[in-house]
Design a protein around this motif. Structure first.
Motif, PDB file in Angstrom:
ATOM      1  N   LEU A 174      -0.233   2.904   3.754  1.00 47.48           N
ATOM      2  CA  LEU A 174      -1.585   2.351   3.724  1.00 47.48           C
ATOM      3  C   LEU A 174      -1.449   0.922   3.205  1.00 47.48           C
ATOM      4  O   LEU A 174      -1.424   0.697   2.004  1.00 47.48           O
ATOM      5  CB  LEU A 174      -2.491   3.179   2.811  1.00 47.48           C
ATOM      6  CG  LEU A 174      -3.956   2.765   2.734  1.00 47.48           C
ATOM      7  CD1 LEU A 174      -4.659   3.028   4.062  1.00 47.48           C
ATOM      8  CD2 LEU A 174      -4.665   3.519   1.613  1.00 47.48           C
ATOM      9  N   PRO A 191       1.298  -0.015  -1.314  1.00 47.10           N
ATOM     10  CA  PRO A 191       1.594   1.092  -2.230  1.00 47.10           C
ATOM     11  C   PRO A 191       2.839   1.856  -1.782  1.00 47.10           C
ATOM     12  O   PRO A 191       3.086   1.999  -0.581  1.00 47.10           O
ATOM     13  CB  PRO A 191       0.344   1.985  -2.131  1.00 47.10           C
ATOM     14  CG  PRO A 191      -0.708   1.126  -1.501  1.00 47.10           C
ATOM     15  CD  PRO A 191       0.015   0.168  -0.625  1.00 47.10           C
ATOM     16  N   THR A 194       5.157   5.197  -1.168  1.00 43.08           N
ATOM     17  CA  THR A 194       4.851   6.535  -0.653  1.00 43.08           C
ATOM     18  C   THR A 194       4.609   7.534  -1.780  1.00 43.08           C
ATOM     19  O   THR A 194       3.696   8.353  -1.706  1.00 43.08           O
ATOM     20  CB  THR A 194       6.002   7.022   0.236  1.00 43.08           C
ATOM     21  OG1 THR A 194       6.190   6.109   1.314  1.00 43.08           O
ATOM     22  CG2 THR A 194       5.701   8.400   0.802  1.00 43.08           C
ATOM     23  N   VAL A 248      -5.648   5.870  -4.833  1.00 44.12           N
ATOM     24  CA  VAL A 248      -4.794   4.687  -4.829  1.00 44.12           C
ATOM     25  C   VAL A 248      -5.619   3.428  -4.537  1.00 44.12           C
ATOM     26  O   VAL A 248      -5.472   2.396  -5.197  1.00 44.12           O
ATOM     27  CB  VAL A 248      -3.656   4.844  -3.794  1.00 44.12           C
ATOM     28  CG1 VAL A 248      -2.944   3.514  -3.569  1.00 44.12           C
ATOM     29  CG2 VAL A 248      -2.667   5.896  -4.271  1.00 44.12           C
ATOM     30  N   PRO A 287      -4.691   8.898  -1.156  1.00 38.57           N
ATOM     31  CA  PRO A 287      -5.001   7.525  -0.740  1.00 38.57           C
ATOM     32  C   PRO A 287      -6.290   6.964  -1.324  1.00 38.57           C
ATOM     33  O   PRO A 287      -6.363   5.779  -1.648  1.00 38.57           O
ATOM     34  CB  PRO A 287      -5.071   7.629   0.786  1.00 38.57           C
ATOM     35  CG  PRO A 287      -5.289   9.072   1.079  1.00 38.57           C
ATOM     36  CD  PRO A 287      -4.596   9.812  -0.007  1.00 38.57           C
ATOM     37  N   LEU A 322       1.095   7.195  -3.097  1.00 39.49           N
ATOM     38  CA  LEU A 322       0.108   7.706  -2.141  1.00 39.49           C
ATOM     39  C   LEU A 322       0.101   9.231  -2.106  1.00 39.49           C
ATOM     40  O   LEU A 322      -0.956   9.862  -2.091  1.00 39.49           O
ATOM     41  CB  LEU A 322       0.402   7.171  -0.739  1.00 39.49           C
ATOM     42  CG  LEU A 322       0.010   5.722  -0.456  1.00 39.49           C
ATOM     43  CD1 LEU A 322       0.631   5.259   0.864  1.00 39.49           C
ATOM     44  CD2 LEU A 322      -1.506   5.589  -0.399  1.00 39.49           C
ATOM     45  N   GLN A 323       1.294   9.827  -2.091  1.00 35.45           N
ATOM     46  CA  GLN A 323       1.368  11.287  -2.001  1.00 35.45           C
ATOM     47  C   GLN A 323       0.979  11.966  -3.315  1.00 35.45           C
ATOM     48  O   GLN A 323       0.411  13.051  -3.306  1.00 35.45           O
ATOM     49  CB  GLN A 323       2.790  11.717  -1.599  1.00 35.45           C
ATOM     50  CG  GLN A 323       3.196  11.270  -0.198  1.00 35.45           C
ATOM     51  CD  GLN A 323       2.285  11.835   0.872  1.00 35.45           C
ATOM     52  OE1 GLN A 323       1.886  12.997   0.810  1.00 35.45           O
ATOM     53  NE2 GLN A 323       1.944  11.025   1.856  1.00 35.45           N
TER      54      GLN A 323
END
Length: 256
Positions: free
Chosen positions: A2, A77, A79, A90, A87, A82-83
């Motif tokens: 993202l 960002p 990974t 974040v 999202p 984000l995970q």
């Protein structure tokens, strides 16, 4: 993925601190600490593409520029962030974080990657002709004569490209073992994981309702439907000379 950009009026005080830190990094030829909203980043002695100030943190990378032709802020960002946080959380964190230093920040999405992971579909290179795609570009990947994936489309177009690849191999190569925790009890360690992933650029995102983070995240369902029904499909070969009239495979129905 993202990837975000931000439009704002960068305060002179912030730009001054960035320039001083960049000078120190250049002289040391190594990263130096830099505080942004009380969070310690590492400011690099090099640019991030066209962004002169490149700041790294375990949660992601932030770039600043004074160019009149670019959004002044760029955010990528990581990974794991984000995970781990999701999202929307974040986006909120970065917006609050940046606005504490810069005032109002208008964020937009430059790139979005959507993916889903599967086990039980033994995809191989000979099946590449069974796909119907809106892209004419198709690349097959192998490592040590072992098939590892397919790529449809070209990233440089900034529109759409799709990747189908063995994520299990990437996990071992890159040390991304946190994916096994994300997959949880669904993961069978005796089988490979096939990732179906689409990279979508800003021009396409605008067609689905806008590029604000909230609009883009709200549109992910519609995007996935379009990508797996119209842009790329896997078919069961039949006698018809037109592949687009072949039936959708049962594996791809799960992807859809």
């Amino acid at each position: 993925a993202l990837y975000l950009s931000g439009r704002a009026n960068l305060p002179g005080e912030l730009l001054g601190r960035l320039e001083v830190a960049r000078g120190a990094a250049d002289r040391a030829k190594s990263a130096v600490p830099f505080l942004l909203d009380g969070v310690e980043y590492q400011l690099k002695p090099h640019s991030w593409q066209r962004y002169r100030f490149c700041l790294d943190h375990p949660r992601g990378r932030v770039g600043f520029t004074v160019s009149k032709y670019l959004p002044v802020i760029r955010v990528q960002p990581h990974t794991e962030f984000l995970q781990g946080f999701g999202p929307r959380a974040v986006v909120k964190w970065y917006r609050d974080h940046l606005e504490s230093e810069c005032g109002a920040v208008l964020l937009s999405v430059n790139r979005l990657d959507l993916f889903a992971d599967f086990q039980g579909w033994d995809l191989n290179g000979d099946m590449r002709h069974e796909f119907v795609s809106r892209s004419r570009s198709l690349i097959t990947f192998e490592e040590n004569e072992v098939f590892t994936g397919l790529n449809f489309g070209k990233r440089k177009t900034g529109t759409i490209n799709a990747r189908l690849y063995d994520k299990t191999i990437r996990v071992e190569e890159n040390g991304e073992h946190y994916w096994k925790m994300i997959w949880g009890e669904n993961f069978d360690s005796t089988r490979s994981v096939l990732r179906v992933e689409f990279e979508v650029g800003g021009a396409v995102l605008r067609q689905f309702g806008g590029t604000s983070p909230e609009d883009v995240l709200d549109a992910t369902g519609a995007l996935w439907t379009y990508l797996t029904n119209d842009w790329l499909t896997h078919r069961v070969p039949g006698p018809d000379q037109t592949k687009s009239r072949w039936p959708i495979s049962s594996q791809w129905e799960y992807v859809q």
